[in-house]
Enzyme design. Sequence first.
Site, PDB file in Angstrom:
ATOM      1  N   GLU A 194     -16.762 -24.026  30.072  1.00 31.46           N
ATOM      2  CA  GLU A 194     -17.642 -23.647  31.273  1.00 31.46           C
ATOM      3  C   GLU A 194     -17.874 -24.955  32.016  1.00 31.46           C
ATOM      4  O   GLU A 194     -17.866 -25.866  31.546  1.00 31.46           O
ATOM      5  CB  GLU A 194     -19.035 -23.068  30.726  1.00 31.46           C
ATOM      6  CG  GLU A 194     -20.089 -23.227  31.427  1.00 31.46           C
ATOM      7  CD  GLU A 194     -21.278 -22.857  30.767  1.00 31.46           C
ATOM      8  OE1 GLU A 194     -22.333 -22.302  31.602  1.00 31.46           O
ATOM      9  OE2 GLU A 194     -21.384 -22.958  29.648  1.00 31.46           O
ATOM     10  N   SER A 209       3.010   9.655 -17.740  1.00 39.39           N
ATOM     11  CA  SER A 209       4.238   9.583 -18.014  1.00 39.39           C
ATOM     12  C   SER A 209       4.480   7.869 -18.376  1.00 39.39           C
ATOM     13  O   SER A 209       5.841   7.823 -18.819  1.00 39.39           O
ATOM     14  CB  SER A 209       4.882   9.646 -16.562  1.00 39.39           C
ATOM     15  OG  SER A 209       4.643   8.650 -15.642  1.00 39.39           O
ATOM     16  N   GLY A 210       3.537   7.148 -18.230  1.00 42.84           N
ATOM     17  CA  GLY A 210       3.726   5.964 -18.532  1.00 42.84           C
ATOM     18  C   GLY A 210       4.400   5.068 -17.214  1.00 42.84           C
ATOM     19  O   GLY A 210       4.565   3.778 -17.250  1.00 42.84           O
ATOM     20  N   GLY A 211       4.355   5.729 -16.068  1.00 38.07           N
ATOM     21  CA  GLY A 211       4.581   4.991 -14.809  1.00 38.07           C
ATOM     22  C   GLY A 211       3.427   4.590 -14.169  1.00 38.07           C
ATOM     23  O   GLY A 211       2.299   4.831 -14.753  1.00 38.07           O
ATOM     24  N   CYS A 224     -20.535 -18.387  28.941  1.00 37.50           N
ATOM     25  CA  CYS A 224     -21.629 -19.029  27.807  1.00 37.50           C
ATOM     26  C   CYS A 224     -22.823 -17.838  27.666  1.00 37.50           C
ATOM     27  O   CYS A 224     -22.464 -17.125  26.658  1.00 37.50           O
ATOM     28  CB  CYS A 224     -22.121 -20.232  28.284  1.00 37.50           C
ATOM     29  SG  CYS A 224     -22.740 -21.273  26.934  1.00 37.50           S
ATOM     30  N   LYS A 242     -21.702 -16.610  36.639  1.00 40.43           N
ATOM     31  CA  LYS A 242     -22.570 -16.606  35.264  1.00 40.43           C
ATOM     32  C   LYS A 242     -23.814 -15.461  35.499  1.00 40.43           C
ATOM     33  O   LYS A 242     -24.503 -15.847  36.588  1.00 40.43           O
ATOM     34  CB  LYS A 242     -23.067 -17.841  34.727  1.00 40.43           C
ATOM     35  CG  LYS A 242     -23.633 -17.641  33.696  1.00 40.43           C
ATOM     36  CD  LYS A 242     -23.673 -19.148  32.921  1.00 40.43           C
ATOM     37  CE  LYS A 242     -24.505 -19.222  31.438  1.00 40.43           C
ATOM     38  NZ  LYS A 242     -24.515 -20.633  30.899  1.00 40.43           N
ATOM     39  N   THR A 298      -1.753  12.781  -9.840  1.00 38.80           N
ATOM     40  CA  THR A 298      -1.609  11.380 -10.090  1.00 38.80           C
ATOM     41  C   THR A 298      -0.656  10.722  -8.758  1.00 38.80           C
ATOM     42  O   THR A 298      -0.473   9.588  -8.553  1.00 38.80           O
ATOM     43  CB  THR A 298      -0.736  11.231 -11.260  1.00 38.80           C
ATOM     44  OG1 THR A 298       0.433  12.074 -10.982  1.00 38.80           O
ATOM     45  CG2 THR A 298      -1.447  11.676 -12.236  1.00 38.80           C
ATOM     46  N   GLY A 329     -10.978  22.757 -18.202  1.00 43.47           N
ATOM     47  CA  GLY A 329     -11.053  21.458 -17.645  1.00 43.47           C
ATOM     48  C   GLY A 329     -10.222  22.010 -16.343  1.00 43.47           C
ATOM     49  O   GLY A 329     -10.002  22.983 -15.862  1.00 43.47           O
ATOM     50  N   TRP A 359       8.100  12.573  -1.236  1.00 44.74           N
ATOM     51  CA  TRP A 359       8.678  12.325  -2.636  1.00 44.74           C
ATOM     52  C   TRP A 359       8.095  12.903  -3.596  1.00 44.74           C
ATOM     53  O   TRP A 359       7.227  12.400  -4.494  1.00 44.74           O
ATOM     54  CB  TRP A 359       8.846  10.833  -2.625  1.00 44.74           C
ATOM     55  CG  TRP A 359       9.992  10.578  -4.062  1.00 44.74           C
ATOM     56  CD1 TRP A 359       9.669  10.090  -5.210  1.00 44.74           C
ATOM     57  CD2 TRP A 359      11.324  10.584  -4.051  1.00 44.74           C
ATOM     58  NE1 TRP A 359      10.651   9.759  -6.031  1.00 44.74           N
ATOM     59  CE2 TRP A 359      11.878  10.403  -5.297  1.00 44.74           C
ATOM     60  CE3 TRP A 359      12.193  11.219  -3.138  1.00 44.74           C
ATOM     61  CZ2 TRP A 359      13.157  10.198  -5.752  1.00 44.74           C
ATOM     62  CZ3 TRP A 359      13.291  11.325  -3.593  1.00 44.74           C
ATOM     63  CH2 TRP A 359      13.965  10.867  -4.659  1.00 44.74           C
ATOM     64  N   GLY A 386      -1.526  14.301 -16.722  1.00 42.00           N
ATOM     65  CA  GLY A 386       0.025  14.079 -17.331  1.00 42.00           C
ATOM     66  C   GLY A 386       0.247  12.795 -17.280  1.00 42.00           C
ATOM     67  O   GLY A 386       0.108  12.007 -16.141  1.00 42.00           O
TER      68      GLY A 386
END
Length: 684
Positions: free
Chosen positions: A54, A371-373, A179, A123, A483, A478, A493, A369
């Site tokens: 300014e 899977s361990g992944g 400003c 301004k 997942t 249940g 996928w 389920g």
Amino acid sequence: MTKPFQAIHSHGFVRVAACTPRVSPGDPGFNAEETLKLAREGHERGCDLMLFPELGISAYAIDDLLLQDALLSRVEAEIAGLVRASAKLDPVLIVGAPLAHNGRLYNCGVAISRGRVLGVVPKSFLPNYREYYEKRWFAPGHGVTGLEMRLGGEAVPFGTDLIFQADDLADFIFALEICEDFWAPAPPSTQAAMAGALILCNLSASNIVVGKADERELLCASQSSRCQAAYLYSAAGPGESTTDLAWDGQASIHELGKRMAQTERFPAQAQMAVADIDVERLKLERMRSPTFNDAAVAAGHPEKAFRRIRFTHKPHGKDVGLLRAVDRFPFVPDDPARLDKDCYEAFNIQVQGLAKRIEATKSKHVVIGISGGLDSTHALIVAAKAFDALGKPRSDILGFTMPGFATSEGTKSNAWRLMRALGITAEEIDIKPAAIQLLKDMGHPFAEGQPVYDVTFENVQAGLRTDYLFRLANQRQGFVVGTGDLSELALGWCTYGVGDQMSHYNVNGSVAKTLIQHLIRWVAKTGQFDQAASETLLSVLNTEISPELVPPDEKGQIQSTQAKIGPYELQDFNLYYITRYGLRPSKVAFLAWHAWHDVEKGDWPAHFPDETRNAYALADIKKWLKVFLFRFFEISQFKRSAMPNGPKVISGGNLSPRGDWRAPSDGTARVWLEELDASVPDGA
């Protein structure tokens, strides 16, 4: 190609600079020369727009010298000199100056481009409290519209109703405020943004007092976020009069609430903050935000009250690099504190969502389920925390590991270790006999001993696992916790229907694979569970991502998900920018190259192992982006159109047809693939 791929101008970026030159109070000649020095530097650095403070041509803190005719005449002469010099410079220059019109003096911002004054903006709001006495010298600009003024012997547009737009660089549209305008309850830049300005520029002097820098930062970030714009701010710096005030030269650039660049405060010499603003992204963000446009309607369509000042910019179109940070992992912050906060929030969003579903269904058990992944591990720890939060015993979580023809001892061992460590009810069901019977009934060659590992062979296993889970849930009061993660949904996928695409409630559906890895690490590092569970979680992180549906080959190589559909770190990058912002594939490739072509450039998330830090050439980026586009737009939508319930976790991370993403199940990827092929070179 008509445009060079590596040029920022080919991808909707505008390079901007917020500058703090040295000034000398009441010496327009010195000040104009210092401004010009920075302007030339900005030209060399490929800037398109440069903002200065300014009253920078006269200096700000000169009090009654502002009413001296000799000084005002010299100011106009120096502006005329800047205009002439600008003819050989690329950047638009925005400078501050006291200018007289119709017997009044105004505090003005002047936009200059290629030997021409584009316009002058006064301004609107003049501070007249504490240390400020601007009404002693200046007339307020509020309400000054539709006018012209004489400057440098030419009639130029004058008023608070000006928006500037380049005819030859798409979305290069900017507006000015000065400003105090910024501190008003309704800043002029808000109206300018609703009228179409994407870059909002504040020429400021703004003396410094303790705490004020934080206030400026807050206002800049807030205004850029609220207006879905870039906000440039430049405060007066070295050389201003310190008769009663001090100056810190704070200059910053914000985009959509994020600071892109800033200068050092209290500089001894001139400085500039430079960043590349994604104006195309800003335009697209407004298009997908009806509230922004509804506000413009409610305000009476401000574009009708503004004048569009068009100019020819002549963009250089050169490869000048990219001056903005591009995160390799858009779902995973680089900053450790931010990553910790995001992991805390993401994990607890998932926990809260599942806890509510358990309460609503009055279910005794959940069935998972294991899977361990990565994905099933994360779903299980979310379930464990949900049961803890509800005061229910973890033994009511029913975990089933179901080894098939390619299940490795490592993943099976991790599955059992984790289930035991968490104290859930764990069982094992060998699906191989049922799978062989089903394949035999179908007449599949594998049932006769032939090594045929086709999609049917894979999906028989995936389907049986899901079929067991649903029937077990029926049997044991249940419901099935899904997942599958966001990345898998994006790429399709997953096995549709009676497969891992389906569940009663999916806690991971809005969480990308790259984030799940960090969530598991966060859970382990922060001690959410005991040491045995944490050690197992870290072991899971070191496991190759694989569906484990096809036995290892003759070399012992296991089935690799990423070898088939691409590295998740690239595909998550593609997913984010295509679904969150709707960017063209060529622009996604451009950003991906800047993020991923050099492991030494840019930051990595905390705790990211050195040995897994990858780099990708442009050819690889294009290859895997092509895979993403085909799978996402052409062959996977039907799976997302029928996806189960689950909590939205991350902005830009939801593909639910009830939420962020709606698309035809019978669409085509042709438009996206053709744009990619036409606009991205094949070379590295």
